[in-house]
Design a protein around this motif. Structure first.
Motif, short mmCIF file in Angstrom:
data_model
loop_
_atom_site.label_atom_id
_atom_site.label_comp_id
_atom_site.label_asym_id
_atom_site.label_seq_id
_atom_site.Cartn_x
_atom_site.Cartn_y
_atom_site.Cartn_z
N GLU A 76 0.94 -1.38 0.03
CA GLU A 76 -0.04 -0.01 0.03
C GLU A 76 0.88 1.15 -0.03
OE1 GLU A 76 -3.79 -0.03 2.69
OE2 GLU A 76 -2.60 -1.51 3.41
N CYS A 77 0.46 2.43 -0.74
CA CYS A 77 1.19 3.55 -0.86
C CYS A 77 0.11 4.69 -0.67
CB CYS A 77 2.01 3.45 -1.97
SG CYS A 77 2.80 4.95 -2.21
N TRP A 78 0.39 5.71 0.14
CA TRP A 78 -0.42 6.77 0.17
C TRP A 78 0.52 8.03 -0.11
CZ3 TRP A 78 -0.17 3.37 4.07
CH2 TRP A 78 -1.51 2.46 4.23
N VAL A 79 0.40 8.99 -1.18
CA VAL A 79 1.05 10.03 -1.34
C VAL A 79 0.36 11.36 -1.43
CG1 VAL A 79 2.50 10.88 -3.32
CG2 VAL A 79 2.32 8.58 -3.21
N ILE A 80 0.87 12.08 -0.78
CA ILE A 80 0.23 13.46 -0.19
C ILE A 80 1.20 14.88 -0.79
CG2 ILE A 80 -0.77 14.97 1.41
CD1 ILE A 80 -0.61 12.14 3.36
N ALA A 81 0.85 15.13 -1.94
CA ALA A 81 1.68 16.26 -2.66
C ALA A 81 0.93 17.54 -2.26
CB ALA A 81 1.94 15.86 -4.11
N ASP A 82 1.84 18.70 -2.31
CA ASP A 82 0.82 20.05 -2.34
C ASP A 82 0.36 20.41 -3.71
OD1 ASP A 82 0.37 22.70 -1.79
OD2 ASP A 82 2.37 23.40 -1.63
N THR A 83 -0.74 19.60 -4.00
CA THR A 83 -1.16 20.05 -5.34
C THR A 83 -1.81 21.18 -5.40
OG1 THR A 83 -1.67 17.56 -5.57
CG2 THR A 83 -2.98 18.91 -7.04
N LEU A 84 -2.45 21.72 -4.45
CA LEU A 84 -2.91 23.00 -4.31
C LEU A 84 -2.01 24.23 -4.73
CD1 LEU A 84 -5.27 25.13 -3.88
CD2 LEU A 84 -4.87 24.92 -1.46
N GLY A 85 -0.91 24.03 -3.87
CA GLY A 85 0.32 24.98 -3.83
C GLY A 85 0.81 24.97 -5.63
N ILE A 86 1.17 23.79 -6.05
CA ILE A 86 1.58 23.57 -7.54
C ILE A 86 0.63 24.13 -8.42
CG2 ILE A 86 1.81 21.91 -9.38
CD1 ILE A 86 2.65 20.01 -7.21
N LEU A 87 -0.78 23.88 -8.37
CA LEU A 87 -1.97 24.55 -8.96
C LEU A 87 -2.02 26.07 -9.02
CD1 LEU A 87 -4.74 21.96 -8.91
CD2 LEU A 87 -3.07 22.48 -10.89
N GLN A 88 -1.86 26.83 -7.59
CA GLN A 88 -1.71 28.21 -7.49
C GLN A 88 -0.29 28.69 -8.30
OE1 GLN A 88 -1.74 28.21 -3.06
NE2 GLN A 88 -4.11 28.73 -3.33
N ARG A 89 0.72 28.20 -8.02
CA ARG A 89 1.97 28.50 -8.79
C ARG A 89 1.78 28.66 -10.24
NH1 ARG A 89 6.05 31.28 -9.99
NH2 ARG A 89 8.04 30.48 -10.02
N LEU A 90 1.00 27.69 -10.87
CA LEU A 90 0.66 27.67 -12.22
C LEU A 90 -0.39 28.30 -12.83
CD1 LEU A 90 0.93 23.71 -12.79
CD2 LEU A 90 2.75 25.51 -13.36
N GLY A 91 -0.87 29.12 -11.74
CA GLY A 91 -1.98 30.12 -12.04
C GLY A 91 -3.28 29.43 -12.52
N SER A 92 -3.57 28.35 -12.17
CA SER A 92 -4.76 27.29 -12.30
C SER A 92 -5.70 27.58 -11.51
CB SER A 92 -4.50 25.92 -12.60
OG SER A 92 -5.67 25.38 -12.86
N VAL A 93 -5.34 28.19 -10.02
CA VAL A 93 -6.03 28.32 -8.84
C VAL A 93 -5.71 29.41 -8.28
CG1 VAL A 93 -6.74 27.38 -6.59
CG2 VAL A 93 -6.57 25.69 -8.61
N ALA A 94 -6.63 30.37 -7.74
CA ALA A 94 -6.29 31.42 -7.22
C ALA A 94 -5.72 31.31 -5.95
CB ALA A 94 -7.44 32.33 -7.19
N SER A 95 -4.73 32.07 -5.29
CA SER A 95 -4.14 31.99 -4.23
C SER A 95 -5.23 32.52 -3.14
CB SER A 95 -2.88 33.00 -4.22
OG SER A 95 -1.85 32.36 -4.84
N LEU A 96 -5.21 31.81 -1.74
CA LEU A 96 -5.95 32.37 -0.93
C LEU A 96 -5.38 33.57 -0.28
CD1 LEU A 96 -6.13 28.82 0.69
CD2 LEU A 96 -7.86 29.76 -1.19
N GLY A 97 -6.35 34.36 0.26
CA GLY A 97 -6.12 35.52 1.09
C GLY A 97 -6.01 36.55 0.15
#
Length: 97
Positions: A76-97
């Motif tokens: 079994e393997c669980w991977v938790i990446a900072d997907t939100l941070g990546i998408l924010q850096r790429l401009g796909s998701v607005a930064s919070l705040g």
């Protein structure tokens, strides 16, 4: 993602999007049949990732992976990446705040 085939497809997708991906182990802890690894990752966004076209944007993010072993194999393997941070850096998701 389930099974060897699903995991293989996921790795291929990630490598196509970030072919220069580098992962440095920051911390690794093991107890009984579990191993947790905390990684600092760097890459360049060179292919489609989560619907975002290649942008050549440099990325830096963290990932935590936890694996369970049985009979000397990863079962079994669980991977938790900072997907939100990546998408924010790429401009796909607005930064919070």
């Amino acid at each position: 993602t389930h099974g060897v085939e699903g995991f293989t497809a996921w790795v291929r997708e990630v490598r196509a999007a970030m072919p220069d991906l580098k992962m440095n182990i920051v911390l690794m802890v093991a107890e009984n049949d579990l191993v947790m690894t905390y990684l600092q990752c760097t890459a360049t966004h060179q292919g489609e990732l989560k619907g975002v076209s290649a942008s050549n944007t440099p990325l830096s993010f963290t990932t935590t992976a936890i694996v369970r072993l049985a009979e000397n194999k990863i079962c079994e393997c669980w991977v938790i990446a900072d997907t939100l941070g990546i998408l924010q850096r790429l401009g796909s998701v607005a930064s919070l705040g």
